[in-house]
Structures are given as structure tokens and as C-alpha cells.
Design an enzyme around this catalytic site. Structure first.
Site, PDB file in Angstrom:
ATOM      1  N   HIS A 210      -3.310 -26.868  22.636  1.00  0.00           N
ATOM      2  CA  HIS A 210      -3.575 -26.485  24.024  1.00  0.00           C
ATOM      3  C   HIS A 210      -4.933 -25.812  24.200  1.00  0.00           C
ATOM      4  O   HIS A 210      -5.423 -25.690  25.311  1.00  0.00           O
ATOM      5  CB  HIS A 210      -2.447 -25.606  24.584  1.00  0.00           C
ATOM      6  N   ASP A 243       1.766 -28.480  18.719  1.00  0.00           N
ATOM      7  CA  ASP A 243       0.712 -27.597  19.237  1.00  0.00           C
ATOM      8  C   ASP A 243      -0.318 -27.272  18.159  1.00  0.00           C
ATOM      9  O   ASP A 243      -0.748 -26.129  18.008  1.00  0.00           O
ATOM     10  CB  ASP A 243       1.287 -26.317  19.843  1.00  0.00           C
ATOM     11  N   SER A 325      -5.083 -17.744  20.883  1.00  0.00           N
ATOM     12  CA  SER A 325      -4.442 -18.980  20.435  1.00  0.00           C
ATOM     13  C   SER A 325      -5.342 -19.769  19.503  1.00  0.00           C
ATOM     14  O   SER A 325      -6.532 -19.933  19.735  1.00  0.00           O
ATOM     15  CB  SER A 325      -4.080 -19.854  21.638  1.00  0.00           C
TER      16      SER A 325
END
Length: 482
Positions: A210, A243, A325
Site C-alpha cells: 500500500h 501487503d 508502513s
């Protein structure tokens, strides 16, 4: 919940109280004034229980196909820019938790009485004690050294101090040069900031899907090292379901130093953790904590509502925020044990950002799984997923993962000739264990299956007609996210 510390004025400290009437007044030195989801799906596909359903929300038949139906709440927790407004989620009240976001009201400033008054009193006491100590020190110095200074200087300080191996400072100093701040933008200019780390000497950087999703189709992608050197990059491969993504630096330097990968299976609850990232765009930020749980079933989405990702996560209380992230979660020796991916949040972010901050519930993809995925992406450009070949209910339950009575769009709930079929599983069976791992729902089953590789043999414990049974199953495979 948001880190709403911007724009909040700090109330001025009150002046120190006057000295008692019977005490001699001391003149203060100048300048020393103290006051200054879908309901069902294939275990390869996405569960619906990762989203918080409104009361009375209806559910439909499972969909074993990919891409999965859109989850109803955002869930990724990594983007430091405006491109993604989502958050990770763990189990929350009433189902899978909430996304990045909800409001956190800044506490009202306290009045000057209370803590401020206490601080002023302490300051006054410190001044008095300082006066007494200074007078005594001056007398002793005068008696022993009529011309020397009474100040003492440290032999070493700051950057001159040698940090022992294993200290947070030493681990951070070794790992920071191998982390990058990633800027990803689509062709329309939308995007944000995330983190990644050096995977090998060929210039491959591992991060979250993402983080780079906006740049996959014709966007712009760059990676900046802590020394300020910036490199253009390209996406080698991305795995939406896991992910995980791999990018490669263009014109990569020859002196890249990959981070050492640890063994996430050996991690224990209570182990120290160190997270590196760019929270809210603040590059090269280091935070610390512990492993607060293992094998935490987590579902998250990128905020667009298109697809979801699933993990059996490492949970940590190290502060993780949007922008962290894709960054490494390290152990006390500096080994990578996970990829920071998502957080649990209680509310929407403030100041119109739609993003929330850490409440001490962060989730990382275990590095053993991420390493396998990254290697597949480097070699083949596409992810490979393990599957059992059956559709399971994705409702948030605590009883197990139930194989649905019917599939979606005319498909069979158990793939004919697939792994589940060959193992003897049937519609209506409730899977309660995969090997020794307790399965309490469809999302948990998916996360556990994806910690394995295609071809792995697992033991399935299930209930049929009120009786518990076991069977051996060889996991099948599926290539790609589509």
C-alpha cells in the site's frame, strides 16, 4: 486518535511565590526568573469480518474469487501523505476493529493552580537550594583554590560516547543507513510517504504494497537515504493480499548494506522491539517497545475499499504512525523480525487529515513470511498464495471457520479435486484448528494459511455433526492477485 500536539499553546509557567516574610530576601541573578467486509469468501480471498459491520447489516454468500468484495472501512496504517487515509485493524468491539481515523480531543490546558503552582514552588526551592549550595561551594573553593574554576566538564558527551552493542542507540545507528523514505505518486500526482529497507546488494528494497500502490501503473517512485541521497525507483512486484512489495533503485550504489533478517518464529512476547520509519513524513524516526502479542489475525485495506490484506501479525507497542508502513521492526540485536504495516485506532484523525496516530497497538508482517513473498516477487514478479480450495464464512465469530453451503456466482463451496475436497472436507464443516493454531473465524484461517507455502502439509481439525475430526491436507497454490 491523532497526535494533536500541533498548534496547542503551552500555558506560561506561573511566577515563583514570594519568599516567606521571615526569610531574608535574596536578589535573583539577572535572567534567572523562574517564570520565564463481505460475509464470506475463499481462504485465499478476503474475509468480511475484518470490517466493523453496522447493526443489522446483511451478509451475502461467500466469494472464493479474487479480487474480493470491498471492505466497508479503511484499514492500512502506513501512508504519511494524503494518498491513503486508512488504517490497520485488529479485533475490535463487534468485529474487526476500526481504521485510521477517529477523533481525539486535545485535553484542555490546566489552570495555573495545580501542577503549575507545584512546578513554581519546586523552582523556588531549587533556587534556594542552589543559593545555599553555591555559597558553600564558593567557600570551599576559596579555601582550597583561590584562583581556579569550580565547574566540571564531562570527558565525553553526545556523539563521542561509545554505545555498547545491543543498546537502542547502537542498533539504530547500524540500521538507519539501510532504511529509506519512499515517496510514491500516481500519474495524477496523488500519493504519500512510507518506508522501506535494503533487502540485498542488488538494490532491492522491501516495503508494503500500500506504500507503493499509487506508483504501480505509470507513477513516480523515489527512495531517499538518511544521508540525503535520493534515487529513482521502480516496482519489481507487489502482493496486495500479503501487503508486501519490492522496489528496485535505479543506478543503485555499490555500497548498499542489507539489513540482517531474523527469525520471526523465535520471537517471544516481551522481547524488545525497535521500529524505524517516517511517521507523518518525519524521516528516520526511531521508536521502541516490546512484542505485545503474536499470531494476531489482522485485516487491513488501502482505504479505497477495493481489496483487503490479511496477516497473522506480530503485535508491538512501539509507536507506529502513518508513514511508518514498510519500515523494519527490529529485535534488540538489530535483526529484522517484521515489516510495520498497520495500527489499531479508536477514532478519526484530527485537523482534517483523516489519519490517526499510535495508541500502542501496531502490527507487523512476520519477516519469515515477508522474505518468502519478496523472493517470489524478485524471481517471478507475482505473488504465490497458499490455499485450501474452499469458501468459508467471514462473519466475526469465535467458533471457527465454517465452510459455506454454497459458493458465489454458481461456484462450488469446495473446489472439486482441490486440497479441501481431497482431504474429505464438506460444506458445513467448521475448521477449529490448523496444526496447533486455534482457528476462531474465517479471517484467522486465511492469515494462518498464508503463513505457509504451497505444498506444505497441515493438519486440519474440524467439527461435523457435533463431532471433532482431523484430516491431513496439502496446501494448493494460486498465482497473482487477480
Amino acid at each position: 486518535m491523532s497526535t494533536e500536539n500541533e498548534g496547542t499553546a503551552v500555558p506560561p509557567a506561573p511566577s515563583a511565590p514570594p519568599p516567606p516574610a521571615d526569610a531574608p530576601a535574596a536578589s535573583a541573578p539577572q535572567g534567572a526568573h523562574p517564570g520565564s467486509a463481505p460475509a464470506a469468501g475463499d481462504p485465499y480471498g478476503p474475509p468480511a469480518s475484518q470490517v466493523h459491520h453496522d447493526p443489522g447489516e446483511s451478509t451475502s454468500a461467500p466469494d472464493p474469487s479474487w479480487p474480493p468484495p470491498p471492505p466497508s472501512t479503511p484499514a492500512y496504517g502506513g501512508d504519511g501523505g494524503a494518498g491513503h487515509g486508512a488504517a490497520g485493524q485488529g479485533w475490535g468491539g463487534g468485529g474487526w476493529g476500526a481504521g485510521w481515523g477517529a477523533a481525539h480531543q486535545q485535553p484542555a490546558p490546566k489552570n495555573g493552580r495545580g501542577r503549575g503552582g507545584l512546578v513554581a514552588a519546586v523552582l523556588a526551592a531549587a533556587l534556594v537550594a542552589g543559593g545555599l549550595g553555591g555559597g558553600l561551594g564558593y567557600t570551599l573553593a576559596r579555601e582550597n583554590d583561590s584562583g581556579g574554576s569550580t565547574t566540571v566538564s564531562a570527558g565525553t558527551t553526545g556523539g563521542n560516547v561509545k554505545r555498547d552493542p545491543g543498546t537502542v542507540a547502537a542498533v539504530a545507528a547500524a540500521a538507519l543507513p539501510s532504511t529509506v523514505t519512499i515517496e510514491a505518486a500516481s500519474s495524477s500526482g496523488e500519493g504519500g510517504t512510507g518506508t522501506g529497507f535494503v533487502f540485498d546488494k542488488q538494490g532491492h528494497i522491501v516495503t508494503n504494497n500500500h506504500v507503493v500502490a499509487d506508483a504501480v501503473d505509470g507513477g513516480n517512485l523515489s527512495a531517499t537515504f538518511p544521508d540525503g541521497k535520493k534515487y529513482e525507483a521502480e516496482v519489481v512486484g507487489n502482493a496486495q493480499g500479503y501487503d508486501v512489495a519490492v522496489i528496485k533503485l535505479k543506478n543503485a550504489p555499490s555500497d548498499l548494506k542489507p539489513l540482517t533478517l531474523g527469525n520471526s518464529d523465535d520471537v517471544a512476547v516481551g522481547d524488545s522491539t525497535i521500529a524505524i520509519g517516517a511517521p507523518f513524513g518525519l524521516s528516520n524516526t526511531v521508536t521502541t517497545g516490546i512484542i505485545s502479542a503474536k499470531n494476531r489475525p489482522v485485516a487491513s485495506s488501502d482505504g479505497s475499499g477495493d481489496k483487503a490484506s490479511y496477516m497473522s501479525a506480530l503485535q508491538t507497542d512501539a509507536s507506529i504512525n502513518p508513514g511508518n508502513s514498510g519500515g523494519p521492526l527490529l529485535d534488540a540485536q538489530g535483526n529484522v523480525i517484521g515489516i510495520n504495516s498497520a495500527i489499531q485506532s479508536t477514532s478519526n484523525g484530527g485537523f482534517g487529515t483523516g489519519q490517526a496516530g499510535s495508541i500502542g497497538l501496531g502490527f507487523a508482517i512476520p519477516i519469515n513470511q515477508a522474505k518468502y513473498v519478496a523472493q517470489e516477487l524478485i524471481e517471478n514478479g507475482k505473488p504465490v498464495y497458499a490455499k485450501i480450495g474452499a469458501s468459508v464464512s467471514l462473519e466475526a465469530t469465535t467458533n471457527g471457520a465454517k465452510i459455506t453451503e454454497q459458493g458465489v456466482g454458481g461456484t462450488e463451496p469446495v473446489d472439486p479435486g482441490g486440497p479441501a475436497d481431497e482431504a474429505g472436507l464438506k460444506p458445513g464443516d467448521v475448521i477449529t484448528k490448523l496444526d496447533d493454531r486455534v482457528i476462531d473465524s474465517g479471517p484467522t484461517l486465511i492469515g494462518e494459511i498464508w503463513t505457509h507455502k504451497p505444498g506444505d502439509e497441515v493438519t486440519i481439525t474440524y467439527e461435523r455433526g457435533g463431532k471433532e475430526r482431523t484430516t491431513e491436507l496439502t496446501l494448493g497454490s494460486r498465482v497473482g492477485d487477480s
